[in-house]
Scaffold this motif. Structure first.
Motif, PDB file in Angstrom:
ATOM      1  N   ILE A 135      -0.028  35.311 -11.381  1.00  0.00           N
ATOM      2  CA  ILE A 135      -0.464  34.711 -10.115  1.00  0.00           C
ATOM      3  C   ILE A 135      -0.577  35.779  -9.030  1.00  0.00           C
ATOM      4  O   ILE A 135      -1.570  35.825  -8.292  1.00  0.00           O
ATOM      5  N   VAL A 136       0.424  36.657  -8.939  1.00  0.00           N
ATOM      6  CA  VAL A 136       0.391  37.722  -7.923  1.00  0.00           C
ATOM      7  C   VAL A 136      -0.777  38.667  -8.186  1.00  0.00           C
ATOM      8  O   VAL A 136      -1.466  39.084  -7.246  1.00  0.00           O
ATOM      9  N   ILE A 147      -4.904  25.540 -13.900  1.00  0.00           N
ATOM     10  CA  ILE A 147      -4.568  25.982 -12.544  1.00  0.00           C
ATOM     11  C   ILE A 147      -5.642  26.902 -11.976  1.00  0.00           C
ATOM     12  O   ILE A 147      -6.106  26.706 -10.853  1.00  0.00           O
ATOM     13  N   ASP A 148      -6.032  27.920 -12.748  1.00  0.00           N
ATOM     14  CA  ASP A 148      -7.015  28.884 -12.251  1.00  0.00           C
ATOM     15  C   ASP A 148      -7.989  29.259 -13.369  1.00  0.00           C
ATOM     16  O   ASP A 148      -7.951  30.370 -13.900  1.00  0.00           O
ATOM     17  N   ALA A 149      -8.869  28.324 -13.700  1.00  0.00           N
ATOM     18  CA  ALA A 149      -9.851  28.568 -14.760  1.00  0.00           C
ATOM     19  C   ALA A 149     -10.831  29.671 -14.361  1.00  0.00           C
ATOM     20  O   ALA A 149     -11.364  30.375 -15.219  1.00  0.00           O
ATOM     21  N   ALA A 150     -11.047  29.842 -13.068  1.00  0.00           N
ATOM     22  CA  ALA A 150     -11.967  30.880 -12.593  1.00  0.00           C
ATOM     23  C   ALA A 150     -11.449  32.275 -12.942  1.00  0.00           C
ATOM     24  O   ALA A 150     -12.251  33.196 -13.157  1.00  0.00           O
ATOM     25  N   ALA A 151     -10.137  32.432 -13.010  1.00  0.00           N
ATOM     26  CA  ALA A 151      -9.567  33.736 -13.367  1.00  0.00           C
ATOM     27  C   ALA A 151      -9.959  34.119 -14.788  1.00  0.00           C
ATOM     28  O   ALA A 151     -10.310  35.275 -15.049  1.00  0.00           O
ATOM     29  N   MET A 152      -9.919  33.157 -15.702  1.00  0.00           N
ATOM     30  CA  MET A 152     -10.312  33.449 -17.082  1.00  0.00           C
ATOM     31  C   MET A 152     -11.808  33.735 -17.153  1.00  0.00           C
ATOM     32  O   MET A 152     -12.243  34.631 -17.881  1.00  0.00           O
TER      33      MET A 152
END
Length: 181
Positions: free
Chosen positions: A32-33, A111-116
């Motif tokens: 996350i960080v 939570i953060d699909a955009a990160a993948m």
């Protein structure tokens, strides 16, 4: 005889479980960080970023394996066999791999699909040829699952090796004629 009874009564499962949950949460926080700081962790990441990232992941993991083994040794009265120390460290590794894989899947899937997507896009951009890029694109729907599974397997196998080494360092068998008086 007393040491054998003590080993049968005190199991490392609860300790390994607790420490592995803490470790998995730590890994999730680092992910996350990393995302909040907008650091590139894909194939185009700089060498310095990869070294720092590796140190932030692996040094706590090695310490956690050692901590579980050493704490279990203290629970057993300061003596532990090689097999028992290995077992404690390996149990932690299996739990840590499982929980880390689950948390990574939940994070990248919900939570953060955009990160993948960002990681996959960077991987496609770093492809050496069109065939490799097409292969990566075909695997896009499975990247989250394969990343989570890969993390689980990686921590388990690495933990096996680290447990073998740290168990050799920590082992201290009780002498045959040891008086506790």
């Amino acid at each position: 005889m007393e040491q054998q009874l003590l080993q049968e009564q005190i199991k490392p499962n609860a300790l390994a479980f607790k420490v592995s949950v803490i470790f998995a949460a730590y890994i999730l926080v680092t992910i996350i960080v990393t995302g909040l700081l907008n650091l590139d962790m894909g194939p185009t990441a700089s060498v310095a970023t990869r070294i720092i990232s590796g140190a932030l992941n692996w040094l706590p993991f090695i310490f956690a394996v050692y901590y579980v083994q050493n704490t279990h040794k203290k629970d057993l009265g300061g003596f532990i066999t090689y097999g028992r120390a290995f077992s404690a460290g390996f149990r932690f590794s299996v739990y840590a791999g499982l929980f880390t894989g689950i948390l990574m899947f939940l994070y990248y899937q919900f939570i953060d699909a955009a990160a993948m997507e960002k990681i996959v896009d960077a991987t496609v951009a770093a492809a050496k040829n069109d065939q490799e890029a097409k292969g990566i694109e075909m695997m896009r729907p499975y990247f989250t699952i394969s990343t989570a599974f890969g993390a689980a397997v990686m921590f388990t196998i690495s933990g096996l090796i680290i447990s073998l080494i740290t168990a050799a360092i920590l082992k201290k068998e009780k002498p045959l004629h040891y008086d506790e008086a």
